[in-house]
Design a protein around this motif. Structure first.
Motif, PDB file in Angstrom:
ATOM      1  N   ALA A   1       0.867  -1.182   0.000  1.00 14.98           N
ATOM      2  CA  ALA A   1       0.000   0.000   0.000  1.00 14.98           C
ATOM      3  C   ALA A   1       0.900   1.227   0.000  1.00 14.98           C
ATOM      4  O   ALA A   1       2.082   1.158   0.358  1.00 14.98           O
ATOM      5  N   ALA A   2       0.330   2.348  -0.409  1.00 13.49           N
ATOM      6  CA  ALA A   2       1.106   3.588  -0.501  1.00 13.49           C
ATOM      7  C   ALA A   2       0.331   4.738   0.099  1.00 13.49           C
ATOM      8  O   ALA A   2      -0.905   4.750   0.123  1.00 13.49           O
ATOM      9  N   THR A   3       1.078   5.688   0.576  1.00 11.18           N
ATOM     10  CA  THR A   3       0.547   6.948   1.059  1.00 11.18           C
ATOM     11  C   THR A   3       1.549   8.008   0.624  1.00 11.18           C
ATOM     12  O   THR A   3       2.695   7.665   0.297  1.00 11.18           O
ATOM     13  N   PRO A   4       1.194   9.279   0.534  1.00 13.61           N
ATOM     14  CA  PRO A   4       2.162  10.275   0.072  1.00 13.61           C
ATOM     15  C   PRO A   4       3.488  10.204   0.823  1.00 13.61           C
ATOM     16  O   PRO A   4       3.535  10.345   2.043  1.00 13.61           O
ATOM     17  N   GLY A   5       4.560   9.921   0.080  1.00 14.83           N
ATOM     18  CA  GLY A   5       5.892   9.875   0.671  1.00 14.83           C
ATOM     19  C   GLY A   5       6.318   8.543   1.219  1.00 14.83           C
ATOM     20  O   GLY A   5       7.426   8.420   1.752  1.00 14.83           O
ATOM     21  N   SER A   6       5.483   7.502   1.101  1.00 13.55           N
ATOM     22  CA  SER A   6       5.848   6.222   1.716  1.00 13.55           C
ATOM     23  C   SER A   6       5.138   5.067   1.024  1.00 13.55           C
ATOM     24  O   SER A   6       3.999   5.207   0.547  1.00 13.55           O
ATOM     25  N   VAL A   7       5.831   3.914   0.973  1.00 14.29           N
ATOM     26  CA  VAL A   7       5.255   2.650   0.496  1.00 14.29           C
ATOM     27  C   VAL A   7       5.568   1.589   1.539  1.00 14.29           C
ATOM     28  O   VAL A   7       6.681   1.553   2.086  1.00 14.29           O
ATOM     29  N   VAL A   8       4.604   0.735   1.820  1.00 20.50           N
ATOM     30  CA  VAL A   8       4.818  -0.367   2.753  1.00 20.50           C
ATOM     31  C   VAL A   8       4.517  -1.681   2.045  1.00 20.50           C
ATOM     32  O   VAL A   8       3.559  -1.774   1.271  1.00 20.50           O
ATOM     33  N   VAL A   9       5.353  -2.684   2.281  1.00 19.89           N
ATOM     34  CA  VAL A   9       5.131  -4.036   1.778  1.00 19.89           C
ATOM     35  C   VAL A   9       5.056  -4.974   2.978  1.00 19.89           C
ATOM     36  O   VAL A   9       5.902  -4.895   3.884  1.00 19.89           O
ATOM     37  N   VAL A  10       4.054  -5.824   2.978  1.00 24.26           N
ATOM     38  CA  VAL A  10       3.854  -6.775   4.071  1.00 24.26           C
ATOM     39  C   VAL A  10       3.797  -8.173   3.473  1.00 24.26           C
ATOM     40  O   VAL A  10       3.142  -8.389   2.451  1.00 24.26           O
ATOM     41  N   TRP A  11       4.502  -9.122   4.085  1.00 23.94           N
ATOM     42  CA  TRP A  11       4.474 -10.494   3.602  1.00 23.94           C
ATOM     43  C   TRP A  11       4.509 -11.446   4.800  1.00 23.94           C
ATOM     44  O   TRP A  11       4.800 -11.048   5.928  1.00 23.94           O
ATOM     45  N   ARG A  12       4.219 -12.700   4.509  1.00 23.15           N
ATOM     46  CA  ARG A  12       4.242 -13.734   5.546  1.00 23.15           C
ATOM     47  C   ARG A  12       5.527 -14.536   5.415  1.00 23.15           C
ATOM     48  O   ARG A  12       5.828 -15.060   4.348  1.00 23.15           O
ATOM     49  N   ASP A  13       6.262 -14.626   6.502  1.00 20.14           N
ATOM     50  CA  ASP A  13       7.426 -15.515   6.571  1.00 20.14           C
ATOM     51  C   ASP A  13       6.900 -16.901   6.931  1.00 20.14           C
ATOM     52  O   ASP A  13       6.482 -17.149   8.069  1.00 20.14           O
ATOM     53  N   ASN A  14       6.889 -17.807   5.976  1.00 23.26           N
ATOM     54  CA  ASN A  14       6.277 -19.116   6.190  1.00 23.26           C
ATOM     55  C   ASN A  14       7.047 -19.962   7.199  1.00 23.26           C
ATOM     56  O   ASN A  14       6.491 -20.890   7.785  1.00 23.26           O
ATOM     57  N   GLY A  15       8.311 -19.660   7.376  1.00 25.47           N
ATOM     58  CA  GLY A  15       9.089 -20.441   8.335  1.00 25.47           C
ATOM     59  C   GLY A  15       8.681 -20.201   9.767  1.00 25.47           C
ATOM     60  O   GLY A  15       8.729 -21.111  10.601  1.00 25.47           O
ATOM     61  N   THR A  16       8.255 -18.980  10.072  1.00 25.54           N
ATOM     62  CA  THR A  16       7.891 -18.633  11.451  1.00 25.54           C
ATOM     63  C   THR A  16       6.424 -18.290  11.626  1.00 25.54           C
ATOM     64  O   THR A  16       5.962 -18.136  12.756  1.00 25.54           O
TER      65      THR A  16
END
Length: 665
Positions: free
Chosen positions: A412-427
């Motif tokens: 997702a994005a907002t003015p001045g920033s982008v965030v990426v979220v993912w799942r670490d399947n190992g933990t």
């Protein structure tokens, strides 16, 4: 003997050629170019239309034979007279084209040629506008006439396109002429009349029923009583469910069968032609949805994403399946001569996974970020860079650290920033990484404790306001959970996971989607069991789940067809492909608790006859600042939903993929 396939294909091709010519004239007039002159370009388009119809004459003759076969021998004289009258109208329209040509070649000085071109084209089109009898034939079993539009429709789309060409040729600023707009509006109404009557001849049949052991049986068939095309009887078989599931299945297949038949008999192309005529007939100062129009992009494309970083500027990103790399193009509708730019590669070959679809996000003017999954399992990102020859970074950067066993990678994005979220399947941990206003990525950090997210759950991310992130996911116990992050806090950190909703009834959504509006609010939606859209709203806290559309609208088992977009006025829009294969949308304005009624945009997205049908590839639309797509497409891009069955298939096509919503003008 003419077959239903041949006659339906002839009608389809006539509408397709006229539709292309009409859109070609529109596109040229919109550009306002004067080299060549409008008359020269329009005449060239009309000449191509004429040659196309000459080439199709053999198929049109088959339609004539099919109509003759549908009546008694003593009634065939009526059909022959109908053909003679229709050919006379096409001849008059051709005369109008010749007169427009002579007027232009003569330096636009002969008022008689100008007047004759106007009169002949108007008379040919208005005759079919007013004459209902052209769209009927004798019924061999009744003294009443029966609707059969095939012969008249072929003539009508030809003379109407010529009429539009003459109007635009004599006055390229025709949209400022009230009388011209009113004339074209009448023709749009006529096309709708033809469609409504032809659509009534399509009759889907579904049957079966539930048993007392928790299952139901379903079979289906569809007949078009005009062409005589019959899909034949198809048994879906036994499926789990009771009366409610059976009723929903009947509704589902009835919509699918009708949509598929609309495509096969050319009615989908008629719907697109109607939308084009209606749009260019309206006052340009009146807001509304545009018709679909093609985006000139390469043929080989799958996994399409789009973003818009400023009004009128669209960036498309897709995976080239032949090279295993991401490519991009852009379009600026505010340019003097808008056109799609040549595509450029933004990743190396054979480095990008087939799934999931890349994410394209805008975090500011001229700053587009694309997030992708690499073949090594990591999460990668690239962004625009005006200092590079391609306008993008030389190579994507890895944002997921050393781990390679990951899932999701939502962004997702907002003015001045982008965030990426993912799942670490190992933990079993949700991880997140942020990109700052300069395009630099921070290290990945945990957003949840280990084991907080189920293995088979789905994830979505949204930014309700600048610097604030919501990560929302489903759990196997039919609940929805989430965490928040506020960069404005004294010590920014992710909140503890909390349950925010429970799926109602027997729902368990395979996919959820979220969108923030930038004013502290956000929405999460999913598809319900019986084809409706459900919503939970965030405004500092979460609302209870609410059903926001009628039932029987969305497709079964297609978790990736919902597309969100937020307009500049913070209007929230959701788009999806409905059971009738048409793009549908709803919206909610700021400060309004109620969602709008669903609106259908354009014709069904499906493709008949893989070998004999339209040769042009499916092509996507572009972006606008008020919807995820602008302009639209004459047909979806490769890899998007289409019927892969030939016309003789015994079952309707099952459509999957992400559809492209049209554009608000």
């Amino acid at each position: 003997m003419a077959t239903p396939i041949a006659t339906a294909l002839a009608v389809y091709e006539a509408g397709k050629k006229a539709y292309e010519a009409y859109q070609g004239i529109v596109a040229f007039v919109r550009l306002g170019s004067h080299s060549p002159t409008p008359e020269e370009e329009i005449l060239a388009r009309l000449e191509v239309l004429h040659q196309d119809f000459v080439a199709l004459q053999g198929r049109f003759d088959e339609v004539m034979e099919a109509v003759k076969q549908a009546v008694r021998v003593e009634q065939q004289a009526y059909v022959l007279a109908l053909r003679r009258d229709l050919e006379g109208l096409r001849g008059r329209a051709r005369t109008a084209t010749d007169e427009l040509n002579s007027w232009a070649v003569g330096g636009r000085k002969d008022p008689l040629l100008r007047s004759n071109a106007d009169d002949n084209s108007r008379l040919a089109a208005n005759t079919l506008l007013e004459g209902d009898s052209y769209f009927y034939r004798p019924d061999p079993n009744s003294p009443e006439s029966v609707f059969d539009h095939r012969l008249a429709y072929i003539a009508y789309v030809y003379v109407l396109t010529v009429r539009f060409g003459v109007i635009a040729g004599l006055n390229p600023q025709y949209r400022e002429d009230r009388l011209a707009r009113e004339e074209l509006t009448r023709h749009a109404a006529r096309l709708d009349w033809v469609f409504q009557h032809a659509d009534q001849a399509i009759e889907p049949h579904t049957g079966g029923g539930p048993d007392d052991r928790g299952s139901y049986f379903l079979a289906h068939q569809c007949v078009d009583h005009i062409t005589g095309y019959d899909t034949g009887h198809t048994e879906v078989g036994w499926r789990p469910g009771g009366q409610a599931e059976y009723d929903d299945a009947r509704s589902y297949y009835a919509d699918q069968l009708r949509a598929d038949m609309r495509v096969r008999t050319g009615l989908a192309k008629l719907m697109g032609f109607h939308d084009t005529v209606a749009h260019w007939a309206k006052d340009p100062r009146t807001p509304g949805w545009s018709p679909w129009a093609p985006a000139e992009v390469p043929d080989s494309m799958v996994s399409l994403a789009a973003a818009s970083d400023r009004p009128g500027h669209t960036v498309l990103v897709w995976r080239d399946p032949d090279k295993g790399q991401l490519r991009t193009t852009s379009y600026d509708s505010t340019a003097a001569a808008p056109a799609w730019k040549p595509s450029v590669a933004i990743s190396a070959e054979n480095t990008v996974r087939e799934e999931p679809t890349p994410r394209a996000l805008a975090s500011g003017p001229s700053l587009i970020t694309v997030v992708m999954r690499g073949k090594d399992g990591g999460v990668y990102a690239t962004r625009t860079d005006p200092t590079r020859p391609t306008g993008w970074l030389d190579a994507p950067v890895r944002v997921s650290g050393d781990t390679t066993d990951v899932s999701y990678a939502e962004a997702a994005a907002t003015p001045g920033s982008v965030v990426v979220v993912w799942r670490d399947n190992g933990t079993g941990t949700l991880m997140a990484a942020f990109q700052d206003a300069k395009g630099a990525w921070g290290p990945p950090r945990a957003a949840t404790p280990a084991g907080a997210i189920s293995l088979d759950s789905d994830l979505t991310v949204a930014c309700p306001s600048p610097g604030v992130v919501l990560a929302v996911w489903t759990m196997n116990d039919r609940t929805v959970h989430g965490v928040t992050y506020d960069s404005h806090a004294a010590d920014p950190a992710w909140s503890a996971p909390a349950q925010i909703a429970e799926f109602p009834g027997n729902d368990f959504a395979s996919s959820i989607h979220a969108m923030g509006t930038g004013d502290g609010k956000a929405d999460v939606v999913w598809q319900g069991t019986f084809g409706s859209m459900w919503n939970i709203h965030y405004d500092g806290g979460w609302s209870a789940p609410a059903e926001i559309t009628p039932r029987h609208l969305t497709k079964w088992g297609v978790p990736y067809t919902t597309v969100p977009a937020v307009a500049g006025d913070r209007r929230v829009n959701w788009f999806w492909q409905g059971r009738d294969s048409r793009v549908q949308t709803i919206h909610r304005d700021p400060q309004q608790p109620q969602w709008s009624a669903p609106l259908r945009l354009g014709p069904p997205w499906a493709r008949p006859w893989p070998s004999a049908g339209p040769s042009a590839p499916f092509r996507p639309s572009g972006c606008s600042p008020t919807s995820p797509w602008a302009g639209g497409a004459t047909s979806p891009p490769s890899g998007w939903p289409h019927s892969s069955e030939p016309l003789s298939a015994k079952s309707p096509g099952r459509c999957r993929g992400r559809p492209p919503p049209a554009a608000r003008e």
